[in-house]
Write a protein that holds these residues in place. Structure first.
Motif, PDB file in Angstrom:
ATOM      1  N   ALA A 806     -95.452 -88.427  27.941  1.00 17.17           N
ATOM      2  CA  ALA A 806     -96.424 -89.089  28.396  1.00 17.17           C
ATOM      3  C   ALA A 806     -97.371 -88.251  29.632  1.00 17.17           C
ATOM      4  CB  ALA A 806     -96.085 -90.440  29.001  1.00 17.17           C
ATOM      5  N   GLU A 807     -96.538 -87.608  30.342  1.00 20.32           N
ATOM      6  CA  GLU A 807     -97.015 -86.645  31.414  1.00 20.32           C
ATOM      7  C   GLU A 807     -97.593 -85.603  30.752  1.00 20.32           C
ATOM      8  OE1 GLU A 807     -95.485 -84.247  35.765  1.00 20.32           O
ATOM      9  OE2 GLU A 807     -94.156 -85.488  34.390  1.00 20.32           O
ATOM     10  N   ARG A 808     -97.355 -85.043  29.692  1.00 14.80           N
ATOM     11  CA  ARG A 808     -97.935 -83.913  28.834  1.00 14.80           C
ATOM     12  C   ARG A 808     -99.177 -84.562  28.612  1.00 14.80           C
ATOM     13  NH1 ARG A 808     -92.922 -82.774  26.894  1.00 14.80           N
ATOM     14  NH2 ARG A 808     -93.470 -83.682  24.876  1.00 14.80           N
ATOM     15  N   HIS A 809     -99.250 -85.792  27.861  1.00 10.64           N
ATOM     16  CA  HIS A 809    -100.680 -86.363  27.422  1.00 10.64           C
ATOM     17  C   HIS A 809    -101.576 -86.497  28.704  1.00 10.64           C
ATOM     18  CE1 HIS A 809     -99.965 -86.755  23.242  1.00 10.64           C
ATOM     19  NE2 HIS A 809     -98.932 -87.384  23.388  1.00 10.64           N
ATOM     20  N   PHE A 810    -101.031 -87.235  29.793  1.00  5.40           N
ATOM     21  CA  PHE A 810    -101.954 -87.169  31.097  1.00  5.40           C
ATOM     22  C   PHE A 810    -102.408 -85.576  31.508  1.00  5.40           C
ATOM     23  CE2 PHE A 810     -99.828 -91.408  32.088  1.00  5.40           C
ATOM     24  CZ  PHE A 810    -101.000 -91.865  31.889  1.00  5.40           C
ATOM     25  N   SER A 811    -101.738 -84.919  31.482  1.00  2.00           N
ATOM     26  CA  SER A 811    -102.080 -83.480  32.064  1.00  2.00           C
ATOM     27  C   SER A 811    -103.044 -82.803  31.111  1.00  2.00           C
ATOM     28  CB  SER A 811    -100.960 -82.671  32.354  1.00  2.00           C
ATOM     29  OG  SER A 811     -99.917 -83.198  33.405  1.00  2.00           O
TER      30      SER A 811
END
Length: 959
Positions: A806-811
């Motif tokens: 999820a964090e990779r997608h946000f970033s």
């Protein structure tokens, strides 16, 4: 006093009462015999536009008048709004003054003592006692200069003082059009003013420096200039709301910022039937009263001066050599020009001649006889031997006899004069002797009317060709025009489609075929399966026959809406060429053609490109009078501004678009702009009237199967529900855009609303359903390649993922973001910040939440700005907000105060938790502490506990 406004010709706004009616000051017959002359100045609401600076001056004048006394002269040209400003002063005066008003009359300008007699009548009327012989407080009968007493000034001063004593309040003497006062009365007034020292009598005058002698020089004065464009446009919209945009712009141009001219022209255009010949006149007609007022200035002119002025009024040029040549042709002596200049009616600027005011051209043209106008127009035509079109315009203005040469010149010239093309082509048809050519010119006029956004004229012109001989090629044009007229009148795509197909299958000459530009208006419906199946093959065949047509924006934009998978690359190639032209400063080359690029950019979900091209083509389109195309462009620009979060631009477009749509009777376009307004209210969280507005849109759209319009209304509803923490309601609205049983299914709008659907779906336990929609949009975007959709997909995948993924997608989404997509970026920053805070990474969350709050604040998305501020508070950052009194009284923490406010408003624990980014268990924990501090046992008692001497203070003391 009635609500102040510039009234239609023949009426004068002013104080109302039993004897006022519609008559001007001085009585119905101008004798000044009203009985209720001594009365308090009335109050009403102001309707002046664009006079803020002048109003401040008037308020200072009234302040001085209340303290002691004051005098002010309002100076300005005829029609500039002096009377309205004087009436505004009487409104501002309220009931603190006794009003005496007298208006100068041109007929009494040479009658000695007439004006002072009328002022004395005003001072003494309203009583039943006989007038005293000296005239003080009564009337002063005069019939000749010898009858005016030498001490008339003293008599006037005593009468005004007596009126003030009788009324027991300050007196305001308002003298309108004082330049028409006779010399003896002006002299008496000048002698009376110094004698009023110590009294509470103030004087306000209006004068036209051009229309008469200098009036009472040396007194404090206020000069009025023309209104600026913005106030002028609002005034015209108030008095001529149904005017077509082309006439709207012409009125503003000819009025030159003069309020009375704006109102007079607007009134006339609504009550008079304007023929093509009348619209070809050099100026629109004024109202009768204003016309007479202006033409009176010509009475003292010698015939040669008036002839020279009429020649100048009829001319389409201001160049002196041309005017002098035409004057010689018409037999007008040169000294007539000198006399006109000496009278102050024209000015000279090198070799150019200009009228000294915007009223003169119209007054000269419409007061002249047909014989006089014919003489001048034929003389002007004779000197324009090198310009067939201009020569034909002069001849057409004064002849009704068939003349093929003139008609042909008009038809050819209309191509370079698009702003007047409808009128010119209709005039050409009227002068055409051959029936077939006449029909062709009428059809061309109807095409110009359609491009100009004038559907009533399209229908009227088509009725003239119903029984005329029409060939196969012309029949295709007529069918396309009928399809456009039908779509604008009933907004039923199926009806328009049948007529469009009839045009598309008919034999037509030239390129593009007549039905193709209409696809721009139908663009949002082209992706509907029925429409796509009928129109798509026809468009594909056009491209297959000649691949070079891939450079035609109208064809490519239509193909994009019917089949984005196969034609996105072609459209992107066109947009790339346009982008180069923008950088080189050569865009637009052809505004009518390049308008289709806006539709193509909209089809590709590229709001930045759509806004870039739309803002560049709108000005030239409106300058050319092509308001039909401009309205189409504006609807797509509005959609782009929704994606870009441009609230101010969206509202400005809505104001313009609503005016254009209403004047054209285009209910569909009107509601498209209303949908944009609904979206802005969802950003701000404004629920007042939102349900009624979207209900109205849906009631119109659903029966007509206008699915894009219905989808936008549902989207606005869902977004508003999200902003107020109602994810269940939001999900039910948003699923209607993509669900099999949805009443507003539209794949394009469903993709636009993807981020909102996912947020609502996750909050309500519909994760799998929204995941399927994300997959569909991702697949669709493989061919489209939209940066907007990539951003929405990235945020959605982040929300649907867990942990590092999820964090990779946000970033990745925020790294690749387009800076122009500010609203969607703000939503993604907010979602990322919430995600980080819930994982107790408050230091990482704060920068994201701060950025979200900054962006929402800059965009005016106040509902989302409050949510970002709430998240920042939960992340431990102090938010600059005032605590309500009840929070201080019960010593509630900021987070407890937020929970309390929402609970008192009736939100459930689940909805509070979703809005504040916490679990419903955490909400319950906060509430239990609130109950202990406030001493209540349940949430239903919270409103009573939060009162602090005033009911429901919590509702207006929100953090």
């Amino acid at each position: 006093m009635q609500a102040l406004s510039y009234d239609p010709p023949g009426f004068r706004s002013g104080p109302t009462g039993p004897d006022r009616g519609a008559n001007p000051p001085g009585g119905a017959d101008g004798t000044g015999t009203e009985r209720d002359a001594l009365r308090p100045a009335p109050a009403a609401r102001s309707a002046l536009l664009g006079r803020e600076t002048e109003t401040r001056t008037l308020k200072r004048f009234l302040s001085d008048a209340r303290a002691s006394r004051a005098t002010l002269v309002v100076r300005g040209a005829s029609g500039i709004g002096k009377t309205a400003l004087l009436e505004e002063t009487t409104r501002l005066a309220g009931t603190g003054f006794t009003l005496l008003d007298v208006r100068g009359l041109r007929a009494e300008a040479d009658l000695p003592g007439a004006a002072v007699t009328r002022i004395l009548l005003r001072c003494g009327s309203g009583t039943d006692r006989p007038a005293p012989p000296d005239g003080a407080g009564g009337w002063l009968p005069v019939h000749a200069a010898a009858d005016v007493p030498r001490d008339a000034g003293t008599v006037l001063a005593r009468a005004l003082h007596s009126a003030q004593v009788t009324a027991r309040r300050s007196v305001l003497l308002v003298l309108d059009d004082a330049h028409f006062f006779d010399a003896e009365s002006l002299d008496a007034l000048g002698h009376a003013l110094p004698r009023l020292a110590g009294s509470r009598v103030s004087v306000l005058l209006s004068v036209d420096p051009v229309a008469g002698p200098v009036v009472l020089p040396g007194l404090p004065s206020l000069s009025l200039g023309p209104l600026e464009h913005g106030p002028s446009a609002r005034l015209l919209h108030r008095h001529g709301p149904g005017l077509p945009p082309c006439l709207h712009e012409r009125v503003l141009r000819e009025a030159g910022g003069h309020p009375a001219v704006i109102v007079s022209l607007a009134w006339n255009l609504q009550v008079r039937e304007m023929t093509a010949t009348a619209l070809l006149a050099p100026a629109l007609p004024l109202g009768k009263r204003l016309q007479e007022k202006v033409t009176a200035r010509f009475d003292a002119l010698p015939p040669a001066a008036r002839d020279y002025l009429l020649l100048t009024a009829e001319a389409h040029t201001d160049r002196l050599p041309t005017l002098r040549a035409a004057a010689r042709m018409a037999g007008v002596p040169e000294w007539g020009l000198t006399a006109a200049g000496d009278a102050g009616l024209v000015t000279f600027d090198g070799d150019r001649l200009r009228f000294s005011g915007p009223l003169l051209r119209s007054a000269l043209h419409w007061s002249a006889s047909l014989a006089e106008r014919r003489r001048m127009n034929l003389a002007l035509a004779a000197v324009h031997t090198d310009d067939d079109y201009r020569r034909a315009l002069y001849v057409a203005a004064v002849t009704a006899q068939p003349d093929e040469a003139v008609a042909a010149a008009l038809e050819k010239g209309a191509e370079r004069d698009p702003a007047r093309a409808v009128t010119v082509l209709e005039a050409a048809a009227e002068l055409t002797p051959d029936p077939r050519r006449r029909t062709r010119r009428l059809v061309r006029a109807a095409q110009a009317a359609q491009t100009g956004g004038r559907p009533d004229d399209v229908r009227r012109l088509l009725t003239l060709v119903t029984d005329a001989p029409v060939g196969a090629s012309l029949a295709a044009v007529v069918a396309a025009l009928e399809a456009g007229a039908a779509y604008h009148s009933d907004s039923v795509p199926a009806h328009a489609l049948s007529l469009l197909l009839r045009s598309a299958t008919a034999e037509s000459a030239g390129w593009p075929p007549p039905f193709l530009p209409l696809t721009g208006a139908l663009a949002p419906e082209l992706c509907e399966p029925v429409v796509r199946g009928a129109v798509g093959p026809l468009l594909e065949e056009l491209l297959r026959k000649n691949p070079a047509r891939a450079d035609c924006p109208f064809l490519v934009s239509a193909l994009c809406w019917t089949d984005r998978d196969n034609h996105s690359a072609t459209a992107r190639a066109l947009l790339a060429k346009a982008a180069r032209a923008v950088r080189e400063g050569t865009f637009p080359r052809d505004p009518a053609r390049d308008a289709a690029l806006v539709i193509a950019a909209s089809a590709l979900d590229e709001p930045v490109a759509a806004e870039q091209y739309a803002t560049r083509v709108l000005a030239p389109l409106t300058a050319r009078g092509q308001f039909g195309l401009a309205l189409m462009v504006l609807t797509h620009l509005q959609t782009a501004r929704v994606h870009l979060g441009d609230r101010e631009g969206l509202l400005e477009d809505a104001r313009t678009g609503l005016r254009w749509a209403r004047s054209a009777g285009n209910a569909h376009a009107e509601l498209v702009f209303e949908a944009g307004v609904a979206h802005t209210r969802a950003w701000t969280g404004d629920e007042e009237g939102h349900r009624e507005l979207t209900d109205r849109i849906l009631a119109f759209a659903l029966p007509r199967r206008l699915h894009m319009l219905a989808a936008r209304a549902r989207w606005a509803r869902g977004l508003l529900a999200l902003a107020h923490g109602r994810p269940e309601e939001a999900y039910e609205e948003l699923r209607m855009l993509s669900a099999a049983d949805g009443d507003a299914r539209h794949p394009v709008v469903a993709a636009w609303a993807l981020g909102d659907l996912v947020a609502a779906g996750i909050a309500t336990g519909h994760t799998e359903e929204v995941r399927h929609q994300v997959d569909l949009v991702r697949e669709a975007n493989r061919a489209v390649g939209s940066a907007l959709l990539r951003h929405l997909i990235g945020r959605s995948e982040a929300l649907l993922s867990e942990g590092p993924r999820a964090e990779r997608h946000f970033s990745a989404t925020l790294t690749e973001q387009d800076d122009a997509l500010r609203y969607e970026s703000a939503r993604t920053h907010l979602a990322f910040g919430e995600w980080l805070r819930r994982r107790h990474r408050v230091l990482d969350a704060r920068p994201r939440l701060q950025r979200a709050r900054e962006l929402f604040g800059a965009l005016g998305a106040t509902a989302w700005e409050r949510r970002a501020a709430s998240e920042l508070l939960a992340a431990g950052e102090a938010v600059d907000t005032s605590r309500p009194a009840w929070a201080e009284r019960y010593d509630l923490t900021p987070r407890e105060a937020e929970v309390t406010r929402l609970a008192a408003e009736g939100l459930s624990n689940q909805r509070i938790g979703w809005q504040l980014g916490m679990s419903h268990r955490t909400v319950a924990s906060h509430l239990s502490r609130v109950f202990a501090k406030t001493g209540v046992s349940s949430r239903k008692h919270l409103p009573a506990a939060l009162r602090d001497g005033r009911p429901w203070e919590y509702a207006i003391s929100q953090p």
